[in-house]
Design a protein around this motif. Structure first.
Motif, PDB file in Angstrom:
ATOM      1  N   MET A   1      30.592 -15.891  41.601  1.00 25.65           N
ATOM      2  CA  MET A   1      29.676 -16.479  41.052  1.00 25.65           C
ATOM      3  C   MET A   1      29.168 -15.954  39.670  1.00 25.65           C
ATOM      4  SD  MET A   1      25.908 -17.145  42.695  1.00 25.65           S
ATOM      5  CE  MET A   1      26.141 -18.783  43.422  1.00 25.65           C
ATOM      6  N   LYS A   2      28.992 -16.952  38.742  1.00 23.15           N
ATOM      7  CA  LYS A   2      28.626 -16.065  37.387  1.00 23.15           C
ATOM      8  C   LYS A   2      26.911 -16.981  37.315  1.00 23.15           C
ATOM      9  CE  LYS A   2      32.822 -15.498  35.308  1.00 23.15           C
ATOM     10  NZ  LYS A   2      33.175 -14.662  36.432  1.00 23.15           N
ATOM     11  N   ILE A   3      26.162 -16.421  36.706  1.00 26.57           N
ATOM     12  CA  ILE A   3      24.698 -16.902  36.508  1.00 26.57           C
ATOM     13  C   ILE A   3      24.361 -16.354  35.217  1.00 26.57           C
ATOM     14  CG2 ILE A   3      22.234 -16.510  37.148  1.00 26.57           C
ATOM     15  CD1 ILE A   3      23.560 -15.686  39.875  1.00 26.57           C
ATOM     16  N   MET A   4      23.746 -17.509  34.578  1.00 24.74           N
ATOM     17  CA  MET A   4      22.954 -17.131  33.053  1.00 24.74           C
ATOM     18  C   MET A   4      21.470 -17.285  33.434  1.00 24.74           C
ATOM     19  SD  MET A   4      23.374 -18.695  29.294  1.00 24.74           S
ATOM     20  CE  MET A   4      24.517 -17.770  28.577  1.00 24.74           C
ATOM     21  N   ILE A   5      20.904 -16.144  33.060  1.00 25.56           N
ATOM     22  CA  ILE A   5      19.439 -16.269  33.164  1.00 25.56           C
ATOM     23  C   ILE A   5      18.744 -16.599  31.814  1.00 25.56           C
ATOM     24  CG2 ILE A   5      17.220 -15.060  33.732  1.00 25.56           C
ATOM     25  CD1 ILE A   5      18.914 -13.398  35.587  1.00 25.56           C
ATOM     26  N   HIS A   6      18.097 -17.676  31.701  1.00 24.84           N
ATOM     27  CA  HIS A   6      17.367 -18.013  30.215  1.00 24.84           C
ATOM     28  C   HIS A   6      16.127 -17.377  30.323  1.00 24.84           C
ATOM     29  CE1 HIS A   6      20.147 -21.119  29.179  1.00 24.84           C
ATOM     30  NE2 HIS A   6      20.546 -21.204  30.276  1.00 24.84           N
ATOM     31  N   SER A   7      15.732 -16.444  29.302  1.00 19.70           N
ATOM     32  CA  SER A   7      14.529 -15.659  29.217  1.00 19.70           C
ATOM     33  C   SER A   7      14.076 -15.588  27.956  1.00 19.70           C
ATOM     34  CB  SER A   7      14.781 -14.215  29.772  1.00 19.70           C
ATOM     35  OG  SER A   7      13.551 -13.757  29.835  1.00 19.70           O
ATOM     36  N   VAL A   8      12.720 -15.128  27.642  1.00 19.18           N
ATOM     37  CA  VAL A   8      12.077 -14.917  26.242  1.00 19.18           C
ATOM     38  C   VAL A   8      11.493 -13.476  26.412  1.00 19.18           C
ATOM     39  CG1 VAL A   8      11.296 -17.205  25.962  1.00 19.18           C
ATOM     40  CG2 VAL A   8       9.810 -15.787  27.277  1.00 19.18           C
ATOM     41  N   VAL A  15      12.815 -10.330  34.762  1.00 22.62           N
ATOM     42  CA  VAL A  15      14.422 -10.784  34.975  1.00 22.62           C
ATOM     43  C   VAL A  15      14.907  -9.131  35.304  1.00 22.62           C
ATOM     44  CG1 VAL A  15      16.320 -11.252  33.596  1.00 22.62           C
ATOM     45  CG2 VAL A  15      14.266 -12.520  33.306  1.00 22.62           C
ATOM     46  N   GLU A  16      14.666  -8.351  34.407  1.00 20.53           N
ATOM     47  CA  GLU A  16      15.417  -6.793  34.775  1.00 20.53           C
ATOM     48  C   GLU A  16      14.693  -6.164  35.900  1.00 20.53           C
ATOM     49  OE1 GLU A  16      14.329  -4.973  30.763  1.00 20.53           O
ATOM     50  OE2 GLU A  16      16.186  -5.744  30.006  1.00 20.53           O
ATOM     51  N   LYS A  17      13.616  -6.284  36.349  1.00 18.33           N
ATOM     52  CA  LYS A  17      12.861  -5.561  37.429  1.00 18.33           C
ATOM     53  C   LYS A  17      12.984  -6.286  38.742  1.00 18.33           C
ATOM     54  CE  LYS A  17       9.052  -2.874  38.631  1.00 18.33           C
ATOM     55  NZ  LYS A  17       7.906  -2.395  38.512  1.00 18.33           N
ATOM     56  N   TYR A  18      13.199  -7.668  38.660  1.00 15.23           N
ATOM     57  CA  TYR A  18      13.215  -8.299  39.814  1.00 15.23           C
ATOM     58  C   TYR A  18      14.329  -9.392  40.278  1.00 15.23           C
ATOM     59  CZ  TYR A  18       8.615  -6.642  40.565  1.00 15.23           C
ATOM     60  OH  TYR A  18       7.408  -5.634  40.705  1.00 15.23           O
ATOM     61  N   LEU A  19      14.541 -10.067  39.096  1.00 11.09           N
ATOM     62  CA  LEU A  19      15.507 -11.227  39.323  1.00 11.09           C
ATOM     63  C   LEU A  19      16.988 -10.569  39.718  1.00 11.09           C
ATOM     64  CD1 LEU A  19      15.845 -14.057  39.742  1.00 11.09           C
ATOM     65  CD2 LEU A  19      15.538 -14.435  37.417  1.00 11.09           C
ATOM     66  N   ILE A  20      17.216  -9.887  38.350  1.00  9.87           N
ATOM     67  CA  ILE A  20      18.689  -9.411  38.369  1.00  9.87           C
ATOM     68  C   ILE A  20      19.033  -8.608  39.819  1.00  9.87           C
ATOM     69  CG2 ILE A  20      20.478  -7.779  37.353  1.00  9.87           C
ATOM     70  CD1 ILE A  20      19.285  -8.928  34.610  1.00  9.87           C
ATOM     71  N   GLN A  69      16.050 -20.138  35.105  1.00 12.08           N
ATOM     72  CA  GLN A  69      15.038 -19.727  34.021  1.00 12.08           C
ATOM     73  C   GLN A  69      14.366 -18.394  34.424  1.00 12.08           C
ATOM     74  OE1 GLN A  69      15.719 -22.387  31.797  1.00 12.08           O
ATOM     75  NE2 GLN A  69      13.648 -21.557  31.437  1.00 12.08           N
ATOM     76  N   ASP A  70      13.694 -17.852  33.981  1.00  5.52           N
ATOM     77  CA  ASP A  70      13.039 -16.642  33.840  1.00  5.52           C
ATOM     78  C   ASP A  70      12.052 -16.459  34.893  1.00  5.52           C
ATOM     79  OD1 ASP A  70      11.540 -17.465  32.234  1.00  5.52           O
ATOM     80  OD2 ASP A  70      11.847 -15.974  30.748  1.00  5.52           O
ATOM     81  N   ASP A  71      11.376 -17.893  35.126  1.00  2.00           N
ATOM     82  CA  ASP A  71      10.265 -17.676  36.091  1.00  2.00           C
ATOM     83  C   ASP A  71      10.369 -18.180  37.504  1.00  2.00           C
ATOM     84  OD1 ASP A  71      11.088 -20.389  35.571  1.00  2.00           O
ATOM     85  OD2 ASP A  71       8.916 -20.807  34.869  1.00  2.00           O
ATOM     86  N   VAL A  72      11.705 -18.036  38.242  1.00  2.00           N
ATOM     87  CA  VAL A  72      12.033 -18.499  39.358  1.00  2.00           C
ATOM     88  C   VAL A  72      12.098 -17.491  40.424  1.00  2.00           C
ATOM     89  CG1 VAL A  72      13.316 -20.464  38.410  1.00  2.00           C
ATOM     90  CG2 VAL A  72      14.503 -18.467  39.102  1.00  2.00           C
ATOM     91  N   GLY A  93      19.449 -27.262  41.365  1.00  2.00           N
ATOM     92  CA  GLY A  93      19.026 -26.299  42.465  1.00  2.00           C
ATOM     93  C   GLY A  93      17.648 -26.103  42.524  1.00  2.00           C
ATOM     94  N   TYR A  94      16.964 -26.723  41.729  1.00  2.00           N
ATOM     95  CA  TYR A  94      15.229 -26.477  41.899  1.00  2.00           C
ATOM     96  C   TYR A  94      14.957 -28.129  42.011  1.00  2.00           C
ATOM     97  CZ  TYR A  94      10.757 -26.083  40.578  1.00  2.00           C
ATOM     98  OH  TYR A  94       9.238 -25.845  40.518  1.00  2.00           O
TER      99      TYR A  94
END
Length: 115
Positions: A1-8, A15-20, A69-72, A93-94
Motif C-alpha cells: 500500500m502506498k499513501i500520500m499525505i497532503h500537509s502544510v 503528520v510526523e508524530k502521529y499519522l505516520i 489529508q493532514d487532519d485525519v 474513504g472519508y
C-alpha cells in the motif's frame, strides 16, 4: 500500500508524530508513505494538481495510492480495510456525518458521481 499525505507546515508536526507512526504500526513501510508539503502556499487545488504531476513523473504506481489529508485520524484497522478495496476504482474513504444527514448516503465504496 502506498499513501500520500497532503500537509502544510503548521500541521506537519501531527503528520510526523502521529499519522505516520500510526500507519507504520499497521504495517505500511515508511518508504511507501509520501508527504506532500505545500510549503509554497499554493492552496488546495493547485497543490493537489502539483502532487499528481509529481507522482506521475516520479513513481510507477500500478496499484494506486491513497491520499490522506493532514487532519485525519485513521481508524485502528485502516490499512486492513483499505487493502480490501478494489485498486482500480476511485475510492472515497472519508465521509462526514453531513453525508448521511443531508445527502442520505452511507459509508463505503461510492460511485464517482457520489464523491
Amino acid at each position: 500500500m502506498k499513501i500520500m499525505i497532503h500537509s502544510v507546515p503548521k500541521r506537519l508536526w501531527y503528520v510526523e508524530k502521529y499519522l505516520i507512526p500510526s500507519l507504520e504500526e499497521q504495517g505500511v513501510l515508511r518508504d511507501n508513505i509520501y508527504v506532500w508539503l505545500d510549503d509554497k502556499n499554493y492552496g488546495n487545488l493547485t497543490s493537489w494538481v502539483k502532487s499528481c504531476e509529481y507522482i506521475s513523473s516520479n513513481y510507477d504506481i500500478q496499484d494506486g495510492i491513497w491520499h490522506l489529508q493532514d487532519d485525519v485520524l485513521i481508524c485502528h484497522d485502516f490499512v486492513e480495510r483499505a487493502n480490501k478495496l478494489h485498486k482500480s476504482n476511485i475510492v472515497c474513504g472519508y465521509h462526514s456525518s453531513n453525508d448521511i444527514k443531508y445527502l442520505k448516503v452511507e459509508y463505503g465504496v461510492r460511485l464517482m458521481k457520489d464523491i
